[in-house]
Design a protein around this motif. Structure first.
Motif, PDB file in Angstrom:
ATOM      1  N   ASP C  43       0.823  -1.208   0.000  1.00  0.00           N
ATOM      2  CA  ASP C  43       0.000   0.000   0.000  1.00  0.00           C
ATOM      3  C   ASP C  43       0.855   1.254   0.000  1.00  0.00           C
ATOM      4  O   ASP C  43       1.603   1.533   0.940  1.00  0.00           O
ATOM      5  CB  ASP C  43      -0.937   0.010   1.213  1.00  0.00           C
ATOM      6  CG  ASP C  43      -1.906   1.182   1.159  1.00  0.00           C
ATOM      7  OD1 ASP C  43      -2.567   1.347   0.112  1.00  0.00           O
ATOM      8  OD2 ASP C  43      -1.997   1.945   2.136  1.00  0.00           O
ATOM      9  N   THR C  46       0.091   4.019   2.997  1.00  0.00           N
ATOM     10  CA  THR C  46       0.604   3.777   4.349  1.00  0.00           C
ATOM     11  C   THR C  46       1.978   3.134   4.320  1.00  0.00           C
ATOM     12  O   THR C  46       2.555   2.858   5.371  1.00  0.00           O
ATOM     13  CB  THR C  46      -0.353   2.848   5.126  1.00  0.00           C
ATOM     14  OG1 THR C  46      -0.512   1.631   4.365  1.00  0.00           O
ATOM     15  CG2 THR C  46      -1.717   3.482   5.313  1.00  0.00           C
ATOM     16  N   SER C  48       2.807   0.115   3.624  1.00  0.00           N
ATOM     17  CA  SER C  48       2.792  -1.153   4.348  1.00  0.00           C
ATOM     18  C   SER C  48       2.539  -2.301   3.371  1.00  0.00           C
ATOM     19  O   SER C  48       1.866  -2.134   2.351  1.00  0.00           O
ATOM     20  CB  SER C  48       1.717  -1.148   5.436  1.00  0.00           C
ATOM     21  OG  SER C  48       0.442  -1.138   4.841  1.00  0.00           O
ATOM     22  N   THR C 279      -4.648  -1.232   7.010  1.00  0.00           N
ATOM     23  CA  THR C 279      -3.642  -0.247   6.579  1.00  0.00           C
ATOM     24  C   THR C 279      -4.210   1.105   6.956  1.00  0.00           C
ATOM     25  O   THR C 279      -5.029   1.664   6.240  1.00  0.00           O
ATOM     26  CB  THR C 279      -3.396  -0.282   5.060  1.00  0.00           C
ATOM     27  OG1 THR C 279      -4.654  -0.202   4.396  1.00  0.00           O
ATOM     28  CG2 THR C 279      -2.684  -1.537   4.637  1.00  0.00           C
ATOM     29  N   GLY C 280      -3.772   1.626   8.088  1.00  0.00           N
ATOM     30  CA  GLY C 280      -4.361   2.851   8.611  1.00  0.00           C
ATOM     31  C   GLY C 280      -5.812   2.578   8.939  1.00  0.00           C
ATOM     32  O   GLY C 280      -6.131   1.553   9.542  1.00  0.00           O
TER      33      GLY C 280
END
Lengths: 288, 288, 288, 288
Positions: C43, C46, C48, C279-280
């Motif tokens: 991602d 983020t 990640s 993700t967040g």
């Protein structure tokens, strides 16, 4: 009072002709019955007229009587078949099953919560497996095993039970037996079957396996009236579900259960709400 | 003759009252107008009645004249607003755009092939970019730039053009300008806007970016009538599209174009086929 | 052996960096673990990395041990959080409900048939109504009433039970209570709630009534992780259902039940199959 | 730089075997190519492995060269077929049409706006009708009429043109001719056809008329690779559309156009983004 309480339903069907709508609506107006919603359709292909009216009798029983009085002779002149359904009518439904319980479970839930305005006086099965589920809902469960030899007798028993319990609708909720022609004829127009494919594709046995062989990207289910031709009766509604390479036949079987249950429940609701009309081998279904 | 050729459409709306349906259907029957399909709905919340009838005048112009004669005084007694739409009527549509062309392109295609029974006498834009597309379709394109200062004049020009070209419907096909209250009032009820979100979610600017921030798994589009409140007009129809983590805002923008075009085209079709009725700030839409 | 039997699931997440995939796949190959399906996503927003692998240990327990040995130190160097899920693992789920039973009924059915690989050691409710349903399934039912005053104690009791029964997931299946910030914090990331609207639209109470007021043509449901902000937790999946003028709020409530049940069941399935990554405030969900 | 800019795509396929994933991911990691998203699938039925990786070469051309060097011999040992697709690659597509233009129009729009990363060097038709549309887009249009007698010559001309213009993909966008076995064989695996039904239902001519006869409640479209068996090639994707009694065959034809265009566009997008893999007569399609 809720917006939809206390509504009567009038349904009628007749050959296409000038004035079909008027004969219905005029009789309702003259007898002080208030029309809340109405659909009509005149099918060009079969030259048949179908109408469904939701109405509220402003004068109560008097309005209804007056309506019957006015409408009966007029309807006769149009060769009209018609039916009045009262507000709190609960259709008496016989459910037939084998071993798969997803459709049965779904119908029982909708019955129990009142979402479907049905009574289920009995459940008939060729296997004993689903008896506990029936019992928890307090519904008599008849286990009538079947073999090629005993088929005629079994079907006769089924027929007796359906009559004894005065059922108005038979639902084949994944009943894995092919009805005899005689039995199918007896149930013509008032039995609903669910087939686990998008008919006319994948008729007959193991439709999900057939679907997997063909590599389709959508599977589906079809609810239809039973008639003499296997998997060929008039279609009421169909549902569909996307699938992909990750779904082998057994995954398709699992994945399809929701859409089968949902499609069958929709068909039952359309039927009991008198939304379905036959025109030849097709159906008119006024949306809910 | 196709099954749907030569059909007139009657639409009417009035306060709820006994006999509303009858006054329509009786007048049609007595004047020898043949009802092919009909929908009516009586809205409990606003106490308003809406009806749409497709019919074929068996006696041609004579039937129509007779219908008008019979119906007019009766309709008046019910405070009924009504409208007759002839079979080959093509609604005159002014399209307004900015720079995005997906909705415009889609509408032009449906216009060119006759799928939508519309004429497009003119296209108005605050940018020159889409002129070639208009020209290829032989449609006059008016480039009317706009700044905060020139907004009143520009809107006046737009208004003049819409009138000059006798448009019956204005379609804001991703016209990226907020109309003034005065302009919105002028277009109240006969201008359709497409907003690229499932209203009332994500009003205002950059809805796909808002959607991405919130991590939604569905994006959508809303076609609604323009009124005084930005993105608050009565909703005609909505469309939806699944998305996932793989879609950043720019992918959402791209992914949403199809559903925007499609949703707007549906709304235009419902409108020109006279399927949409206002009941307060909500709509009744009879399905096609 | 079915095509999907005996599959282990490896899930891992870490900050984006060169070699993240390789560290996973190399360790699997070197330990003779056969990869059957794999998804990874990096991602951008983020920074990640998330990966999910279905694999079959060719050398049985030996392969798994060897994998752990190889992978552990490598994963550590990448700050990787990871988890192995064994083939027959059934997630232990605590279900919380109030009076509405459609979501509970649906989950119980999928539990009973094994469609969802879960155990349900207990059901907790602030009302006694659904006890019979729990009992028929042989599941302990804890009636813990709640008032503004007793909320802290009740939540403490809930917390004790969840721990006592070693639950791995809490499902709020139409539990009509707002959790305290403290409780929400405790459940952060491992409790799923179903909200009966397309969030972020129609947050809070009576979303169907809000939807009706706005005249929307689509209603929906959102399954999301619980966090501190009411109806604002990371969305896992959303479902949608078309509606029309014929649906007053009470019809929307009824109509929405299927999509709520279905959406919640999907979210639970994605979660227990380890398809969901945070993700967040957004989720990555690898499709099934 | 957008989140998805500058991404290379690696696709590979080989017989199932331990280490297939590793050979790909290791080679990427060792050559400093950064994996952004990855999907792999090992098909049990055909024992074949498919993988698709989106990656960014951190060291630019050096990384790519190093990858090729490392990967080539390893891939050979796995009998791996593989392909690298560069970030700005535009697939060269020959479109074949007859008279219906909805699919062509849709593809041209997506080409013109860049939504589909394709070039369209030529359009071939057995009719002259759609020449103006081609010309407006500046695309050479070859009118090659066909009769039973001239079919071999016509197909030879088509073949020459496809080669002369170095096309990588042929799209039959409602090309109403059955290809000869020889021609179908030449195009095997790199020609996409759209059929206006949910295959395998309603093969052959006039599928909407067949659908109407059967009274189905859903119609659809199927995009598939062309092979020797008419309407039997591997299915890439399918789309579906609800219909009702109100739709006679001609309405179905009109109603189906959107779903045909949309389904074909999806198939083309999946193909050019290298998301589609053949496994026997079925496809693996990694979602976008």
């Amino acid at each position: 009072m809720g917006a939809k309480d206390n509504l009567w339903i009038l349904t009628a069907q007749c050959p296409s002709r000038l004035g079909t709508v008027d004969v219905v609506t005029r009789s309702l107006a003259e007898s002080e019955n208030y029309v809340v919603a109405m659909n009509s359709f005149d099918d060009k292909a079969t030259e048949s007229f179908s109408i469904r009216v939701e109405f509220r009798p402003l004068g109560g029983e008097t309005s209804l009587e007056k309506f019957r009085e006015l409408f009966e002779p007029r309807a006769e002149r149009f060769d009209m078949q018609w039916q009045l359904t009262e507000p709190n009518h609960r259709t008496r439904v016989a459910i037939m099953v084998s071993k798969y319980d997803h459709c049965l479970n779904d119908l029982l839930y909708r019955y129990r919560t009142g979402e479907l305005a049905i009574d289920i006086p009995l459940i008939i099965s060729n296997h004993p497996d689903l008896k506990p589920l029936a019992e928890w809902h307090g519904i008599p469960y008849f286990h009538l095993p079947i073999t090629p030899d005993t088929k005629p007798e079994q079907e006769e028993q089924v027929w007796q039970l359906i009559n004894e319990y005065r059922c108005e609708l038979v639902v084949l909720a994944r009943y894995m037996q092919v009805l005899s022609a005689a039995m199918a004829a007896r149930l013509d127009g008032w039995a609903i079957n669910i087939h686990h494919s998008l008919l006319p594709g994948f008729k007959g046995a193991k439709p999900y396996h057939q679907a997997w062989e063909k590599g389709v990207k959508l599977v589906g289910a079809t609810a239809h009236y039973v008639n003499n031709d296997l998997d060929e009766g008039p279609i009421i509604t169909q549902g569909v579900q996307a699938v992909d390479h990750n779904h082998y036949p057994e995954e398709l079987v699992a994945k399809g259960q929701d859409i089968e249950s949902h499609t069958l429940a929709n068909a039952v609701r359309y039927h009991i709400q008198k939304r379905v009309f036959l025109t030849g081998n097709r159906t008119v279904v006024f949306p809910d």
